[in-house]
Design a protein around this motif. Sequence first.
Motif, PDB file in Angstrom:
ATOM      1  N   ARG A 133      39.222  41.458  55.140  1.00 37.93           N
ATOM      2  CA  ARG A 133      38.957  42.846  55.501  1.00 37.93           C
ATOM      3  C   ARG A 133      39.861  43.808  54.739  1.00 37.93           C
ATOM      4  O   ARG A 133      39.557  45.000  54.650  1.00 37.93           O
ATOM      5  N   GLY A 134      40.973  43.312  54.226  1.00 37.37           N
ATOM      6  CA  GLY A 134      41.869  44.146  53.427  1.00 37.37           C
ATOM      7  C   GLY A 134      41.493  44.091  51.961  1.00 37.37           C
ATOM      8  O   GLY A 134      41.402  43.008  51.370  1.00 37.37           O
ATOM      9  N   LEU A 135      41.246  45.270  51.368  1.00 36.71           N
ATOM     10  CA  LEU A 135      40.820  45.349  49.970  1.00 36.71           C
ATOM     11  C   LEU A 135      41.420  46.603  49.360  1.00 36.71           C
ATOM     12  O   LEU A 135      41.248  47.701  49.889  1.00 36.71           O
ATOM     13  N   SER A 136      42.155  46.446  48.261  1.00 34.34           N
ATOM     14  CA  SER A 136      42.748  47.588  47.569  1.00 34.34           C
ATOM     15  C   SER A 136      42.556  47.390  46.071  1.00 34.34           C
ATOM     16  O   SER A 136      42.939  46.350  45.522  1.00 34.34           O
ATOM     17  N   VAL A 137      41.945  48.389  45.416  1.00 36.84           N
ATOM     18  CA  VAL A 137      41.608  48.291  43.995  1.00 36.84           C
ATOM     19  C   VAL A 137      42.447  49.312  43.239  1.00 36.84           C
ATOM     20  O   VAL A 137      42.194  50.515  43.302  1.00 36.84           O
ATOM     21  N   VAL A 138      43.451  48.837  42.539  1.00 35.91           N
ATOM     22  CA  VAL A 138      44.366  49.714  41.814  1.00 35.91           C
ATOM     23  C   VAL A 138      43.688  50.297  40.586  1.00 35.91           C
ATOM     24  O   VAL A 138      43.780  51.496  40.298  1.00 35.91           O
ATOM     25  N   SER A 139      43.008  49.430  39.843  1.00 41.38           N
ATOM     26  CA  SER A 139      42.316  49.830  38.610  1.00 41.38           C
ATOM     27  C   SER A 139      41.106  48.935  38.449  1.00 41.38           C
ATOM     28  O   SER A 139      40.839  48.069  39.290  1.00 41.38           O
ATOM     29  N   ASP A 140      40.369  49.118  37.376  1.00 40.97           N
ATOM     30  CA  ASP A 140      39.207  48.265  37.154  1.00 40.97           C
ATOM     31  C   ASP A 140      39.592  46.788  37.062  1.00 40.97           C
ATOM     32  O   ASP A 140      38.787  45.915  37.361  1.00 40.97           O
ATOM     33  N   GLU A 141      40.830  46.511  36.663  1.00 39.85           N
ATOM     34  CA  GLU A 141      41.273  45.139  36.454  1.00 39.85           C
ATOM     35  C   GLU A 141      42.128  44.576  37.588  1.00 39.85           C
ATOM     36  O   GLU A 141      42.130  43.371  37.821  1.00 39.85           O
ATOM     37  N   VAL A 142      42.867  45.431  38.299  1.00 41.34           N
ATOM     38  CA  VAL A 142      43.834  44.964  39.299  1.00 41.34           C
ATOM     39  C   VAL A 142      43.261  45.129  40.710  1.00 41.34           C
ATOM     40  O   VAL A 142      42.994  46.253  41.155  1.00 41.34           O
ATOM     41  N   ALA A 147      34.281  44.995  53.605  1.00 42.41           N
ATOM     42  CA  ALA A 147      34.983  46.103  52.947  1.00 42.41           C
ATOM     43  C   ALA A 147      34.403  46.379  51.573  1.00 42.41           C
ATOM     44  O   ALA A 147      33.899  45.475  50.892  1.00 42.41           O
ATOM     45  N   VAL A 148      34.480  47.646  51.157  1.00 41.82           N
ATOM     46  CA  VAL A 148      34.102  48.042  49.802  1.00 41.82           C
ATOM     47  C   VAL A 148      35.053  49.155  49.371  1.00 41.82           C
ATOM     48  O   VAL A 148      35.312  50.086  50.121  1.00 41.82           O
ATOM     49  N   ARG A 149      35.599  49.036  48.164  1.00 46.53           N
ATOM     50  CA  ARG A 149      36.521  50.048  47.662  1.00 46.53           C
ATOM     51  C   ARG A 149      36.310  50.255  46.167  1.00 46.53           C
ATOM     52  O   ARG A 149      36.020  49.309  45.414  1.00 46.53           O
ATOM     53  N   LYS A 150      36.496  51.505  45.751  1.00 44.61           N
ATOM     54  CA  LYS A 150      36.435  51.866  44.342  1.00 44.61           C
ATOM     55  C   LYS A 150      37.849  51.916  43.774  1.00 44.61           C
ATOM     56  O   LYS A 150      38.807  52.221  44.488  1.00 44.61           O
ATOM     57  N   ALA A 151      37.972  51.635  42.490  1.00 42.10           N
ATOM     58  CA  ALA A 151      39.266  51.671  41.823  1.00 42.10           C
ATOM     59  C   ALA A 151      39.897  53.054  41.937  1.00 42.10           C
ATOM     60  O   ALA A 151      39.235  54.064  41.731  1.00 42.10           O
ATOM     61  N   LYS A 152      41.186  53.083  42.267  1.00 41.78           N
ATOM     62  CA  LYS A 152      41.906  54.356  42.328  1.00 41.78           C
ATOM     63  C   LYS A 152      41.977  55.000  40.946  1.00 41.78           C
ATOM     64  O   LYS A 152      41.868  56.223  40.807  1.00 41.78           O
ATOM     65  N   LYS A 153      42.174  54.157  39.943  1.00 41.37           N
ATOM     66  CA  LYS A 153      42.227  54.616  38.558  1.00 41.37           C
ATOM     67  C   LYS A 153      41.181  53.839  37.776  1.00 41.37           C
ATOM     68  O   LYS A 153      41.476  52.832  37.145  1.00 41.37           O
ATOM     69  N   GLY A 154      39.951  54.310  37.847  1.00 43.24           N
ATOM     70  CA  GLY A 154      38.855  53.610  37.195  1.00 43.24           C
ATOM     71  C   GLY A 154      37.557  53.889  37.909  1.00 43.24           C
ATOM     72  O   GLY A 154      37.466  54.793  38.749  1.00 43.24           O
ATOM     73  N   SER A 155      36.545  53.089  37.633  1.00 42.58           N
ATOM     74  CA  SER A 155      35.223  53.316  38.207  1.00 42.58           C
ATOM     75  C   SER A 155      34.632  52.079  38.873  1.00 42.58           C
ATOM     76  O   SER A 155      33.599  52.172  39.534  1.00 42.58           O
ATOM     77  N   ARG A 156      35.272  50.940  38.724  1.00 41.56           N
ATOM     78  CA  ARG A 156      34.693  49.712  39.239  1.00 41.56           C
ATOM     79  C   ARG A 156      34.792  49.660  40.762  1.00 41.56           C
ATOM     80  O   ARG A 156      35.749  50.145  41.355  1.00 41.56           O
ATOM     81  N   VAL A 157      33.785  49.046  41.389  1.00 44.53           N
ATOM     82  CA  VAL A 157      33.703  48.937  42.845  1.00 44.53           C
ATOM     83  C   VAL A 157      33.660  47.461  43.223  1.00 44.53           C
ATOM     84  O   VAL A 157      32.859  46.688  42.683  1.00 44.53           O
ATOM     85  N   TYR A 158      34.516  47.078  44.176  1.00 44.21           N
ATOM     86  CA  TYR A 158      34.590  45.698  44.642  1.00 44.21           C
ATOM     87  C   TYR A 158      34.229  45.625  46.124  1.00 44.21           C
ATOM     88  O   TYR A 158      34.413  46.595  46.870  1.00 44.21           O
ATOM     89  N   LEU A 159      33.737  44.455  46.545  1.00 40.45           N
ATOM     90  CA  LEU A 159      33.390  44.201  47.943  1.00 40.45           C
ATOM     91  C   LEU A 159      34.042  42.891  48.369  1.00 40.45           C
ATOM     92  O   LEU A 159      34.235  41.979  47.546  1.00 40.45           O
ATOM     93  N   ALA A 160      34.368  42.785  49.660  1.00 39.00           N
ATOM     94  CA  ALA A 160      34.956  41.551  50.179  1.00 39.00           C
ATOM     95  C   ALA A 160      34.534  41.377  51.627  1.00 39.00           C
ATOM     96  O   ALA A 160      34.304  42.357  52.343  1.00 39.00           O
ATOM     97  N   GLY A 161      34.437  40.109  52.080  1.00 38.47           N
ATOM     98  CA  GLY A 161      33.940  39.911  53.430  1.00 38.47           C
ATOM     99  C   GLY A 161      34.168  38.531  53.992  1.00 38.47           C
ATOM    100  O   GLY A 161      35.149  37.857  53.671  1.00 38.47           O
TER     101      GLY A 161
END
Length: 340
Positions: free
Chosen positions: A39-48, A314-328
């Motif tokens: 449930r915890g998901l944090s996207v720093v950038s498109d890569e991290v 969970a779904v989050r977009k990169a803080k510095k970037g455009s990529r979107v990740y999901l987790a569950g």
Amino acid sequence: MKPRWIVVLLFITVFAEARAQRASYRVEALVSAPISSIRGLSVVSDEVVWVSGTQGKAGRSTDGGRTWEWFSIPGCDSCDFRDIEAFSANRALIMGIAEPARIFLTENGGKHWKQVYFNDTKGIFLDAMDFWNDKDGVIAGDPMNGRFKGLQTHDGGQTWQDLTLPEAAEGEACFAASGTTLRALPGKQAFAIASGGSKSRFFRYSGGKWAVINWPATQGAASKGIFSFAFHGAKNGVAVGGDYMNPKDENSNCLVTSDGGNTWALPRKAPRGYRSAVEYLDGRQLITTGPGGTDMSTDGGQTWEALTDEGFHAVRKAKKGSRVYLAGGKGRIAVLRRND
């Protein structure tokens, strides 16, 4: 007045454009983590990308999800880390929710974790965490002694202090479904909280004052309410939720605002049931997900269409970037891809 055929043509054109935009995306599976639920998901950038979840575990990728490192926090085998806030490939905070509530900090990419908060008070339950910058952050939790539990930090999570949050109604609480029932907002120390249960309300703090706003979200039972919200700029926002005990129910499971949350209204077409997370791709496009499926909107949240029946927490977009990740559930992690 426009001729009817022009109105019909405009509607068909808009509908076709919306379908074309949704068709340009797909959800691509990346990995199944050794974590039963994320449930915890944090996207720093498109890569991290960082994740956290059950069994006292967290994970990190620094190459866009191609490869991962997995971490077991010592002494936390039974901890459920339902929120994570990452600042870089090396620095991240993870939040364990309940009895005891714990927060850990790593500054070397997960090699070592330092406990920076511990509270074993009976009934404590932390729901969500968010930051304005690398130093200033806030946490909201379920009510204790009639008032939502609050914590704040001004040193990047090294230390935490109590923060006075509003009073809660009997049976009112927050949800720890995706870490997005709390959001830091534009403006100095501005933030908001969404609740559910016996009552579902929107609490916004700005300029040293609280605004408590009733909205037409589903409510009246412990399983109902708003589970996530997001803003694009200071004015436009979308909130999602529903009834996790009746996950196909679309009744009052989505709200939209265009005035910063002062007023909220139902959309023209809601997502297909209970949703636990929502995120903006840009000013018009949004994605929302829950265990029962994933939907997209191309008109600011007014209408939603199915993207896939595969659902996540969970779904989050990169803080510095455009990529979107999901987790569950079952440790599934995925990325939103364009088909073109």
